[in-house]
Design an enzyme around this catalytic site. Structure first.
Site, PDB file in Angstrom:
ATOM      1  N   CYS A   1      -2.306   6.919  11.423  1.00 15.98           N
ATOM      2  CA  CYS A   1      -2.639   7.617  10.179  1.00 15.98           C
ATOM      3  C   CYS A   1      -1.898   8.954  10.153  1.00 15.98           C
ATOM      4  O   CYS A   1      -2.039   9.775  11.069  1.00 15.98           O
ATOM      5  CB  CYS A   1      -4.146   7.870  10.054  1.00 15.98           C
ATOM      6  SG  CYS A   1      -4.540   8.811   8.558  1.00 15.98           S
TER       7      CYS A   1
ATOM      8  N   LYS B   1     -11.340  -0.810   5.680  1.00 18.92           N
ATOM      9  CA  LYS B   1     -10.832   0.566   5.728  1.00 18.92           C
ATOM     10  C   LYS B   1     -11.004   1.059   7.158  1.00 18.92           C
ATOM     11  O   LYS B   1     -11.989   0.703   7.830  1.00 18.92           O
ATOM     12  CB  LYS B   1     -11.640   1.458   4.778  1.00 18.92           C
ATOM     13  CG  LYS B   1     -11.313   2.937   4.895  1.00 18.92           C
ATOM     14  CD  LYS B   1      -9.871   3.247   4.504  1.00 18.92           C
ATOM     15  CE  LYS B   1      -9.496   4.695   4.845  1.00 18.92           C
ATOM     16  NZ  LYS B   1      -8.040   4.935   4.607  1.00 18.92           N
TER      17      LYS B   1
END
Ligand code: OXC
Length: 310
Positions: free
Chosen positions: A131, A45
């Site tokens: 992101c 992650k």
């Protein structure tokens, strides 16, 4: 029988499939399941300097054709993932893993990468420049001037294998401009694509996720044509030393075959992995091998990048 082995930089992988950052990679338990699956490797992650709770829930929603998410980079913090990666270098010395990271500021990004540079980490770093889900934070790689400055500063001190996770581009001129920037740097890979940012999914009369009034990154079947175009556009434009990781819309071996045909050397699975679990790696690997056997391809290099035009 065909082999789906692959190479990224100086690293060889027994299989060209892995998870996409964000899926099955939040903690040791999830990462262990990917290690023990047919995946060739994993990526963590995206880690930030400090741990983050992420955005308010519900923040992930599956749909028939894919998924929408606005996780907001929830993660256990850089040190958690580095410690685990260093432990794996002892327990799995012959395997190479990917470390996804990004700072919440430029200063944080440099602090993170300097910690990696100074550490004993021997794997590959994936810098997340895309992101779409941190309120107030832009997708860095849509600002090519900032991206070029960031990469120039990074490569003045970072000497380990590094790649970047990119957002989808939608304009041929942007492919040209972005490739011109990336070709200036000794990148080990680029990863195309991250979710398509700020889509909106509605059920009945409501959005389906809480953050940002329902706006979130779109993954799954919806995004394969855009993912394939980005993989191929950069494959045709980048120095051959910069490998391409293909991400987006992988449900079957055929989807993976298409990503490799467009130039991908590694294929990351996100939404399908979230829906199906790590057994998806074995299914999709077998489906790809069956296609290769039928076509007489022994390795992925026999057809990688060889997309035919009319
Ligand atoms: O880079 C990211 N892409 C996504 O689609 N979601 C995550 C996130 O929101 O953490 N991050």
């Amino acid at each position: 029988m065909a082999t789906t082995k692959t190479k990224i930089g100086n690293f060889e992988f027994e299989n060209c499939f892995m998870n996409a950052a964000g899926v099955y990679c939040y903690d040791k338990n999830e990462l262990e399941q990917v290690i023990n699956s047919q995946a060739g490797t994993f990526v963590t992650k995206t880690a930030t300097l400090q741990s983050r709770p992420g955005n308010p829930e519900p923040r992930y929603h599956d749909t028939t054709l894919g998924s929408i998410n606005s996780m907001g980079l929830p993660n256990l913090g850089f040190d958690y993932y580095l410690d685990y990666l260093l432990e794996l270098q002892k327990t799995h010395p012959h395997r190479t893993f990917f470390f996804s990271l990004v700072g919440m500021s430029t200063e944080d990004t440099h602090a993170l990468l300097k910690k990696v540079q100074e550490s004993d980490f021997k794997g590959i770093t994936e810098l997340n420049l895309s992101c779409p889900n941190v309120p107030g934070k832009p997708q860095i790689a849509y600002d090519l001037e900032t991206t070029e400055k960031l990469l120039a500063d990074i490569f003045s001190y970072f000497k380990k294998p590094l790649g970047v996770k990119l957002p989808p581009y939608f304009d041929i001129v942007h492919f040209d401009q972005a490739a011109a920037v990336f070709n200036k740097f000794p990148l080990t890979f680029i990863n195309c694509i991250n979710s398509i940012g700020n889509g909106l999914v509605i059920e009945d009369e409501s959005v389906v996720i809480k953050p940002k009034n329902g706006f979130g990154g779109i993954g799954g079947e919806y995004i394969k044509p855009t993912a394939l175009a980005n993989v191929h556009a950069f494959y045709k434009r980048l120095n051959s030393s910069i490998k391409i990781i293909g991400t987006g819309g992988i449900l079957t071996g055929q989807d993976a075959f298409e990503h490799i045909l467009c130039g991908a050397s590694m294929v990351q699975i996100g939404t399908t992995l979230h829906k199906e679990g790590p057994s998806a790696f074995e299914r999709i690997t077998n489906e790809l091998k069956a296609i290769m056997d039928k076509k007489g391809y022994k390795t992925i290099e026999d057809f990688r990048g060889k997309l035919k035009y009319l």
